[in-house]
Design an enzyme around this catalytic site. Structure first.
Site, PDB file in Angstrom:
ATOM      1  N   TYR A 281       0.817  -1.216   0.000  1.00  0.00           N
ATOM      2  CA  TYR A 281       0.000   0.000   0.000  1.00  0.00           C
ATOM      3  C   TYR A 281       0.846   1.259   0.000  1.00  0.00           C
ATOM      4  O   TYR A 281       0.758   2.135   0.851  1.00  0.00           O
ATOM      5  CB  TYR A 281      -1.038   0.080   1.123  1.00  0.00           C
ATOM      6  CG  TYR A 281      -2.028   1.160   0.723  1.00  0.00           C
ATOM      7  CD1 TYR A 281      -2.075   2.401   1.356  1.00  0.00           C
ATOM      8  CD2 TYR A 281      -2.804   0.987  -0.424  1.00  0.00           C
ATOM      9  CE1 TYR A 281      -2.888   3.404   0.909  1.00  0.00           C
ATOM     10  CE2 TYR A 281      -3.630   1.989  -0.862  1.00  0.00           C
ATOM     11  CZ  TYR A 281      -3.670   3.193  -0.214  1.00  0.00           C
ATOM     12  OH  TYR A 281      -4.479   4.198  -0.662  1.00  0.00           O
TER      13      TYR A 281
ATOM     14  N   HIS B  39      -4.170   0.763   6.229  1.00  0.00           N
ATOM     15  CA  HIS B  39      -5.109   0.272   5.201  1.00  0.00           C
ATOM     16  C   HIS B  39      -5.696  -1.082   5.561  1.00  0.00           C
ATOM     17  O   HIS B  39      -5.766  -1.992   4.717  1.00  0.00           O
ATOM     18  CB  HIS B  39      -4.396   0.200   3.845  1.00  0.00           C
ATOM     19  CG  HIS B  39      -5.255   0.684   2.725  1.00  0.00           C
ATOM     20  ND1 HIS B  39      -5.936  -0.160   1.884  1.00  0.00           N
ATOM     21  CD2 HIS B  39      -5.571   1.929   2.325  1.00  0.00           C
ATOM     22  CE1 HIS B  39      -6.619   0.533   0.995  1.00  0.00           C
ATOM     23  NE2 HIS B  39      -6.420   1.808   1.235  1.00  0.00           N
TER      24      HIS B  39
HETATM   25  C1  CS2 Z   1      -6.902   5.491   0.944  1.00  0.00           C
HETATM   26  C2  CS2 Z   1      -7.814   5.484  -0.256  1.00  0.00           C
HETATM   27  O1  CS2 Z   1      -6.847   7.835   0.724  1.00  0.00           O
HETATM   28  C3  CS2 Z   1      -6.862   6.895   1.531  1.00  0.00           C
HETATM   29  O2  CS2 Z   1      -6.858   7.042   2.761  1.00  0.00           O
HETATM   30  O3  CS2 Z   1      -7.307   4.583   1.947  1.00  0.00           O
HETATM   31  O4  CS2 Z   1      -7.122   6.051  -1.323  1.00  0.00           O
HETATM   32  C4  CS2 Z   1      -8.297   4.096  -0.669  1.00  0.00           C
HETATM   33  O5  CS2 Z   1      -7.175   3.282  -0.987  1.00  0.00           O
HETATM   34  C5  CS2 Z   1      -9.197   4.190  -1.888  1.00  0.00           C
HETATM   35  O6  CS2 Z   1     -10.198   5.145  -1.640  1.00  0.00           O
HETATM   36  C6  CS2 Z   1      -9.825   2.816  -2.177  1.00  0.00           C
HETATM   37  O7  CS2 Z   1     -10.764   2.902  -3.193  1.00  0.00           O
HETATM   38 MG    MG Z   2      -7.139   5.365   3.905  1.00  0.00          MG
END
Ligand code: CS2
Ligand code: MG
Length: 408
Positions: free
Chosen positions: A160, A217
């Site tokens: 992530y 995440h």
């Molecule tokens: C992430 C999101 O911005 C964040 O905090 O958790 O970009 C997430 O990965 C996406 O909205 C998933 O669709």
């Molecule tokens: Mg997020």
């Protein structure tokens, strides 16, 4: 006053925005956003096939009654698709209400509590060197807060951290990988061994002032999250986001018992019932709901007010998947909310996005300044919209190295 018609537009530069236009018999048009990242065509269909035909003839000023009509009338409660469709209608009705009053939306909530609102950008890198360059880039852009994500050595795919080139500038981080999702591999042990030190190195390099955030995440179990939170306390994070999946709202008790790190949760929630215990038991410090995903302004304002009773501040979701319309609705809530915390805000404005959604909102010195124009302060260029169409896609899925399905 009556709703006389409306349209749903699906598409946009780099993202499948779901934009709702509601027309009234007084010539005032309301704009709403129903963009549900990863499943956009479903909220568009919910709006076109079911909701729009029902709204014709209704009084747009009755936004509370229309919200109750949609929520209770659906019979099957909540869920991301329905609540995002309701959110689009609700945002458009508040836009109409404010335009009718000739006031910027925040005046209808209770007026300004501040001028500029603190925002944070996403610093990311495939390795610690790229990450440091990325943090430096956003700091040079004037951001006072930066989310820090780093690729993990030995982790086959990133962990992530979107391995964008450092300092790539304003861009869409499209995590879409086509309709058949890409598979990312996750290894908790590697992450737990690497990330605390990586975060500490960023803190050492940039000093105590810069607000650092980190997004786990949903990847850790409650026990692992407690261990990780304890290990990063010396970094003095502004928040640790989604440390563990929170459908089980009790899961946060263990972490809360073992660590004082500030916790932010909520971007995957779509109603107050997903987070009321987290707030009432003060198991979190920031609530991360998105106005579109959680049923619009009417419902999110209830969540913000409940949070305000329990020392919980707002930290609305604002990933690049969010439309400038939902970001505008959040900007008006941000400038009003007495318990405002911070806003996730990446897009510095790209020509294509600004052409589709003209507005005079502005980012200055790491603070977001909302427009004083009547309503949301954002427009929608229908002619420009004709350039775009829906591109089906999904963000990746995540498996452990042995193939076990895990949390993206
Ligand atoms: C992430 C999101 O911005 C964040 O905090 O958790 O970009 C997430 O990965 C996406 O909205 C998933 O669709
Ligand atoms: Mg997020």
């Amino acid at each position: 006053m009556k709703i006389t018609g409306g349209q749903v537009y699906l598409g946009g530069p780099g993202k499948n925005y779901v934009t709702l236009r509601l027309e009234t018999d007084q010539g005032i048009v309301g704009l709403g956003d129903g963009t549900l990242n990863n499943r956009e065509s479903l909220t568009a269909a919910y709006l076109s096939d079911y909701i729009l035909p029902m709204l014709i003839g209704m009084d747009p000023r009755r936004s509370e009654d229309i919200w109750q009509f949609l929520y209770r009338g659906a019979y099957f409660r909540r869920g991301p698709i329905a609540m995002a469709a309701f959110g689009a209608v609700d945002i458009a009705l508040w836009d109409i209400k404010a335009k009718l009053a000739g006031l910027p939306l925040y005046e209808l909530f209770g007026g300004r509590s501040r001028d500029g609102c603190l925002v944070y950008a996403h610093a990311t890198g495939a390795d610690i060197g790229e990450l440091m360059d990325s943090v430096a880039y956003w700091q040079e852009c004037g951001y006072r807060a930066v989310r820090v994500q780093c690729g993990v050595p030995g982790m086959p795919t990133a962990g992530y951290a979107v391995p964008e080139a450092a300092g790539a500038g304003p861009h869409y981080i499209t995590d879409f990988s086509g309709i058949r999702p890409a598979v990312e591999i996750w290894d908790t042990d590697r992450y737990m061994r690497f990330m605390p030190d990586a975060l500490a190195r960023v803190r050492d390099r940039f000093g105590p002032e810069l607000k650092l955030l980190h997004d786990v995440h949903h990847r850790l179990t409650p026990r692992e999250a407690a261990v990780f939170a304890k290990s990063v306390e010396p970094v003095n994070l502004y928040w640790l986001e989604d440390p563990t999946p929170a459908e089980d709202q009790d899961a946060l008790r263990l972490l809360r018992h073992h660590s004082t790190v500030p916790v932010a949760i909520g971007e995957v929630f779509n109603s107050i019932w997903d987070c009321n215990r987290l707030i009432e038991e003060e198991l979190i410090d920031f609530i991360r709901v998105a106005v579109t995903y959680a049923g619009g302004i009417t419902h999110v304002k209830r969540i913000v007010d409940l949070a305000g009773l329990h020392h919980v501040r707002t930290g609305f979701h604002g990933a690049p998947s969010h439309s400038p319309i939902s970001m505008a609705a959040q900007a008006h809530l941000n400038v009003w909310a007495p318990n405002f915390g911070i806003q996730e805000y990446l897009v510095l404005g790209t020509p294509a996005c600004d052409a589709l959604f003209p507005s005079d909102h502005r980012l200055d010195d790491g603070l977001f300044h909302v427009s004083d124009a009547p309503g949301l302060g954002v427009d929608f260029d229908v002619a420009e919209a004709a350039r775009y169409e829906y591109v089906a896609g999904s963000h990746p899925v995540v498996r452990l190295e042995d193939g076990t399905m895990w949390n993206y």
